[in-house]
Every structure is written in structure tokens, then in C-alpha cells.
Design a protein around this motif. Structure first.
Motif, PDB file in Angstrom:
ATOM      1  N   ASP A  77      50.460  37.609  29.355  1.00 46.30           N
ATOM      2  CA  ASP A  77      51.227  36.846  30.349  1.00 46.30           C
ATOM      3  C   ASP A  77      51.168  37.492  31.729  1.00 46.30           C
ATOM      4  OD1 ASP A  77      52.662  39.081  29.677  1.00 46.30           O
ATOM      5  OD2 ASP A  77      54.596  38.061  29.509  1.00 46.30           O
ATOM      6  N   ALA A  78      50.052  38.148  32.020  1.00 44.22           N
ATOM      7  CA  ALA A  78      49.903  38.842  33.303  1.00 44.22           C
ATOM      8  C   ALA A  78      50.017  37.878  34.478  1.00 44.22           C
ATOM      9  CB  ALA A  78      48.560  39.561  33.348  1.00 44.22           C
ATOM     10  N   LEU A 130      52.580  32.736  49.793  1.00 43.85           N
ATOM     11  CA  LEU A 130      52.004  33.735  48.913  1.00 43.85           C
ATOM     12  C   LEU A 130      51.042  33.062  47.934  1.00 43.85           C
ATOM     13  CD1 LEU A 130      55.177  35.834  47.984  1.00 43.85           C
ATOM     14  CD2 LEU A 130      53.454  36.353  49.724  1.00 43.85           C
ATOM     15  N   LEU A 131      50.035  33.816  47.522  1.00 41.79           N
ATOM     16  CA  LEU A 131      49.105  33.345  46.499  1.00 41.79           C
ATOM     17  C   LEU A 131      49.590  33.857  45.154  1.00 41.79           C
ATOM     18  CD1 LEU A 131      45.786  34.252  48.368  1.00 41.79           C
ATOM     19  CD2 LEU A 131      47.035  32.076  48.418  1.00 41.79           C
ATOM     20  N   ARG A 132      49.689  32.974  44.172  1.00 41.76           N
ATOM     21  CA  ARG A 132      50.211  33.344  42.855  1.00 41.76           C
ATOM     22  C   ARG A 132      49.223  32.938  41.765  1.00 41.76           C
ATOM     23  NH1 ARG A 132      55.655  34.527  43.476  1.00 41.76           N
ATOM     24  NH2 ARG A 132      56.573  33.800  45.440  1.00 41.76           N
ATOM     25  N   TYR A 133      49.061  33.815  40.780  1.00 42.39           N
ATOM     26  CA  TYR A 133      48.120  33.557  39.692  1.00 42.39           C
ATOM     27  C   TYR A 133      48.789  33.917  38.370  1.00 42.39           C
ATOM     28  CZ  TYR A 133      44.893  33.588  43.612  1.00 42.39           C
ATOM     29  OH  TYR A 133      44.282  33.325  44.825  1.00 42.39           O
ATOM     30  N   GLU A 134      48.573  33.064  37.364  1.00 41.64           N
ATOM     31  CA  GLU A 134      49.100  33.305  36.026  1.00 41.64           C
ATOM     32  C   GLU A 134      47.976  33.141  35.011  1.00 41.64           C
ATOM     33  OE1 GLU A 134      52.365  30.663  35.473  1.00 41.64           O
ATOM     34  OE2 GLU A 134      53.663  31.695  36.928  1.00 41.64           O
ATOM     35  N   THR A 135      48.190  33.705  33.841  1.00 43.87           N
ATOM     36  CA  THR A 135      47.225  33.868  32.750  1.00 43.87           C
ATOM     37  C   THR A 135      46.242  34.970  33.120  1.00 43.87           C
ATOM     38  OG1 THR A 135      45.397  32.356  33.327  1.00 43.87           O
ATOM     39  CG2 THR A 135      47.358  31.392  32.266  1.00 43.87           C
ATOM     40  N   ARG A 142      42.860  33.914  34.894  1.00 42.30           N
ATOM     41  CA  ARG A 142      42.950  33.605  36.328  1.00 42.30           C
ATOM     42  C   ARG A 142      43.222  34.861  37.142  1.00 42.30           C
ATOM     43  NH1 ARG A 142      46.586  29.207  38.461  1.00 42.30           N
ATOM     44  NH2 ARG A 142      45.128  29.444  40.192  1.00 42.30           N
ATOM     45  N   VAL A 143      44.065  35.743  36.609  1.00 40.88           N
ATOM     46  CA  VAL A 143      44.345  37.001  37.311  1.00 40.88           C
ATOM     47  C   VAL A 143      43.075  37.823  37.426  1.00 40.88           C
ATOM     48  CG1 VAL A 143      45.585  39.200  37.217  1.00 40.88           C
ATOM     49  CG2 VAL A 143      46.782  37.057  36.684  1.00 40.88           C
ATOM     50  N   ALA A 144      42.303  37.899  36.340  1.00 43.96           N
ATOM     51  CA  ALA A 144      41.060  38.676  36.358  1.00 43.96           C
ATOM     52  C   ALA A 144      40.074  38.103  37.369  1.00 43.96           C
ATOM     53  CB  ALA A 144      40.441  38.703  34.962  1.00 43.96           C
ATOM     54  N   SER A 145      39.970  36.782  37.432  1.00 45.08           N
ATOM     55  CA  SER A 145      39.060  36.157  38.400  1.00 45.08           C
ATOM     56  C   SER A 145      39.501  36.444  39.827  1.00 45.08           C
ATOM     57  CB  SER A 145      39.004  34.644  38.163  1.00 45.08           C
ATOM     58  OG  SER A 145      38.446  34.358  36.896  1.00 45.08           O
ATOM     59  N   PHE A 146      40.804  36.367  40.067  1.00 52.29           N
ATOM     60  CA  PHE A 146      41.337  36.663  41.390  1.00 52.29           C
ATOM     61  C   PHE A 146      41.058  38.112  41.786  1.00 52.29           C
ATOM     62  CE2 PHE A 146      45.130  38.801  43.209  1.00 52.29           C
ATOM     63  CZ  PHE A 146      44.962  38.418  44.533  1.00 52.29           C
ATOM     64  N   VAL A 147      41.311  39.032  40.851  1.00 52.20           N
ATOM     65  CA  VAL A 147      41.090  40.448  41.138  1.00 52.20           C
ATOM     66  C   VAL A 147      39.614  40.724  41.388  1.00 52.20           C
ATOM     67  CG1 VAL A 147      41.155  42.762  40.125  1.00 52.20           C
ATOM     68  CG2 VAL A 147      43.133  41.247  39.900  1.00 52.20           C
ATOM     69  N   ARG A 148      38.763  40.156  40.572  1.00 52.05           N
ATOM     70  CA  ARG A 148      37.324  40.379  40.745  1.00 52.05           C
ATOM     71  C   ARG A 148      36.869  39.876  42.105  1.00 52.05           C
ATOM     72  NH1 ARG A 148      33.747  42.310  42.122  1.00 52.05           N
ATOM     73  NH2 ARG A 148      31.565  41.987  41.618  1.00 52.05           N
ATOM     74  N   ALA A 149      37.335  38.697  42.507  1.00 51.60           N
ATOM     75  CA  ALA A 149      36.966  38.161  43.817  1.00 51.60           C
ATOM     76  C   ALA A 149      37.543  39.019  44.939  1.00 51.60           C
ATOM     77  CB  ALA A 149      37.442  36.725  43.949  1.00 51.60           C
ATOM     78  N   GLY A 150      38.780  39.476  44.747  1.00 51.52           N
ATOM     79  CA  GLY A 150      39.426  40.265  45.782  1.00 51.52           C
ATOM     80  C   GLY A 150      38.780  41.614  45.997  1.00 51.52           C
ATOM     81  N   PHE A 151      38.285  42.232  44.920  1.00 44.98           N
ATOM     82  CA  PHE A 151      37.691  43.568  45.024  1.00 44.98           C
ATOM     83  C   PHE A 151      36.182  43.534  45.262  1.00 44.98           C
ATOM     84  CE2 PHE A 151      41.681  45.091  43.221  1.00 44.98           C
ATOM     85  CZ  PHE A 151      41.838  46.305  43.887  1.00 44.98           C
ATOM     86  N   ALA A 206      51.467  43.085  35.740  1.00 46.36           N
ATOM     87  CA  ALA A 206      51.587  42.366  37.013  1.00 46.36           C
ATOM     88  C   ALA A 206      50.954  43.176  38.127  1.00 46.36           C
ATOM     89  CB  ALA A 206      53.053  42.083  37.335  1.00 46.36           C
ATOM     90  N   LEU A 207      50.453  42.461  39.128  1.00 48.62           N
ATOM     91  CA  LEU A 207      49.911  43.084  40.338  1.00 48.62           C
ATOM     92  C   LEU A 207      50.547  42.404  41.542  1.00 48.62           C
ATOM     93  CD1 LEU A 207      47.255  42.232  38.339  1.00 48.62           C
ATOM     94  CD2 LEU A 207      46.161  43.852  39.870  1.00 48.62           C
TER      95      LEU A 207
END
Length: 312
Positions: free
Chosen positions: A201-202, A215-220, A223-232, A282-283
Motif C-alpha cells: 500500500d505504498a 501536489l502530485l500523489r501516487y498510490e499502489t 505506480r509509485v515505482a514508475s514515478f520514482v524511476r521517472a523522477g530519478f 511512503a515517500l
């Protein structure tokens, strides 16, 4: 105002600032509230004040409540563009950290949850849990009955306990190892490893470098992993926005492990992690310059260790 009165106020400034920060979630607003309290102290008939600490606490708390109730604050926070301001470990504004309750009360996770309480519930919770005030004292500070203080505290604890997402307790060294592994996966493109390091439930929240109003919000975790990968993922556009190629440091922010992107001596971004049971729950990503102002000031006075990534 004589020097003794100034010294008496200054002796309690850090405590007042840490109380205001917990109540408001903003270092800049906390500093303003402390300064307003000083002006009230300056104008007061101090000879009639029997217990200066209690008087100052009452004035500051009620000034903070006025800010929380103001139309502008309600609009900003309801519109979804509010995020707690991160503070570097060692900042006196973080205040007491002797108990689990005191440490948790200043975490970004709990500061965000406090937003869901009424201003009075928030004040009661902070005064009780972080500063160990008795209910009789809280009643005097807030102008409520002792019974009402107890009821507000109970409701606040129940709500925060119900919504606080965490695994088992994780020591700082273990949490750092999880974050190092997470950062390595994020910067190498190993999305499957990122997913494995996230709880089911990250969630992730980002201010998008302050470029947007919401704010940008991501669940599951996918989706969090995709957001983090794109962000980094480094790009020339991101490096231009940051003002160079950042070094990545791991530090403690509000008691939690965080990755700081640093260009020269300037922190241009911070990602703060909630870690439990060896996974990231959570991040929270902060890159808007105004939200990093106090952290940057502390960073320039800090002696950081070697970066985990020399140039991103």
C-alpha cells in the motif's frame, strides 16, 4: 524592554519554535509566530505575569491556532498544495526527542496526519504528546475544560493511530541500508527491484519542484515505482533546473532517512522515506525552494559524509 526580559524570552525561544513548528508544519510560519509572541511579550505588563513560560506558551499556541483557522490557511491546505517543511537532523526547531511520541510528533508522516485534525485537536495532541503538558494546563492554555482536553486528546490519538501507516520499528542503520538499495534501484532503472522494496500500500507525494499548484500523489507500489524511476532518471532538463549535476547524500530529515540532491552547497531536492520491516511505505518529495530554505541553511553549517552518488 530590559535585557533580563529579553534573555528570559530567548531562553525559551527554541522550545517555542519547536511547538510552533509542530502546530503549523512550516518553519517559516513558526518563526513568524515566535516573533509575534516576542512582540506580545515586549508590550505586556511583565510584572503581572507570574509564570512567564506558561504565559508565552499560551500566547504562542493561540497565535498558531489563529493562523490555522485563517481563511488563507484553510484555502491553501484544502486545495492540496500544502506539505510539511522538512528539517535536517539537529535543527533545534525539531525540539524534544526523548520519547517515541516526541520523535513521531515531528515526523513528516504525523505532521501530515495532524492536518486532518481540527486546530484544537491538533494543539491538544501536540501539547500532550510532544511536550507532556497535563490536561489541566492544556485547558488553561486553550480556554477549554479539562474534560474537553481529554476528549480532544483521545480523538486525536485514535485517528492518528488508525491512519498511521507503519511496519515494525526499524533502526537507523537498517533504514539507511533500505534507502541505499532503493536509490541504487531507482538510478539504475531496475523497476522490478523498486516494486519489491515497496509495501503493498505504498504511497508517494511530491511538490513537483513547486512548478504546479497541486501536489502530485501516487498510490499502489507499481505506480509509485514508475514515478520514482521517472523522477530519478537524469535528463539535461532536470540538470538545468537543478543548476548542475547533483550529488546524492543520505541524511536524517525529521527523524527519517532521506535522499538529498545537492549542487555545490545547495540542497535542490529532498525525498523523505517511511521505512518499516525492511520496506518503504511512503515517500515525500520536496524540491520547491521555499520549502527547503531552512534545511538549506542548516546544510551549509553541516559536515556531510561522502555522497552515495558523486554526480547524478
Amino acid at each position: 524592554m530590559d535585557s533580563a526580559a529579553v534573555e528570559r524570552f530567548e531562553a525559551g525561544r527554541d522550545r517555542l519554535a519547536s511547538l510552533a513548528y509542530r502546530l503549523l508544519g512550516s518553519a517559516a510560519d513558526a518563526e513568524d509566530a515566535v516573533q509575534d509572541t516576542f512582540l506580545r511579550w515586549q508590550a505586556a505588563d511583565r510584572e503581572r505575569i507570574e509564570v512567564p513560560e506558561a504565559w508565552l506558551t499560551k500566547v504562542l499556541t493561540n497565535l498558531c491556532l489563529d493562523r490555522l483557522r485563517s481563511a488563507q490557511a484553510r484555502h491553501e491546505r484544502a486545495a492540496g498544495d500544502w506539505l510539511p517543511e522538512p528539517l535536517l537532523e539537529g535543527d533545534p526547531m525539531l525540539g524534544p526527542a526523548d520519547t517515541v511520541e516526541q520523535r513521531e510528533s515531528v515526523s513528516l508522516a504525523v505532521l501530515a496526519l495532524l492536518e486532518r485534525l481540527s486546530p484544537v485537536e491538533r494543539a491538544v495532541y501536540v501539547l500532550r504528546e510532544a511536550f507532556s503538558y497535563r490536561h489541566a494546563e492544556i485547558a488553561g492554555i486553550l480556554g477549554i475544560t479539562e474534560s474537553a482536553s481529554q476528549q480532544h486528546a483521545h480523538r486525536a490519538r485514535v485517528r492518528i493511530s488508525a491512519e498511521r501507516r507503519r511496519g515494525g520499528e526499524t533502526d537507523p542503520a537498517s533504514a539507511r541500508r533500505v534507502v541505499e538499495e532503493f536509490l541504487a534501484a531507482a538510478t539504475s532503472g531496475r523497476t522490478e527491484r523498486l516494486v519489491a522494496l515497496l509495501t503493498d500500500d505504498a504511497t508517494a507525494v511530491s511538490d513537483g519542484a513547486g512548478l504546479g499548484k497541486r501536489l502530485l500523489r501516487y498510490e499502489t507500489r507499481e505506480r509509485v515505482a514508475s514515478f520514482v524511476r521517472a523522477g530519478f532518471k537524469p535528463t539535461p532538463a532536470k540538470r538545468r533546473l537543478a543548476g548542475g549535476s547533483p550529488a546524492m547524500h543520505i541524511a536524517l530529515v525529521n527523524g527519517s532517512p532521506a535522499v538529498l540532491a545537492v549542487v555545490g552547497e545547495r540542497v535542490v531536492g529532498a525525498v523523505v522515506f517511511d521505512v518499516g520491516d525492511g520496506k518503504v511505505a511512503a515517500l515525500r518529495g520536496v524540491a520547491a525552494a521555499e520549502r527547503l530554505a531552512r534545511l538549506n541553511k542548516a546544510w551549509r553549517q553541516h559536515e556531510p559524509g561522502a555522497p552515495v552518488i558523486d554526480a547524478w
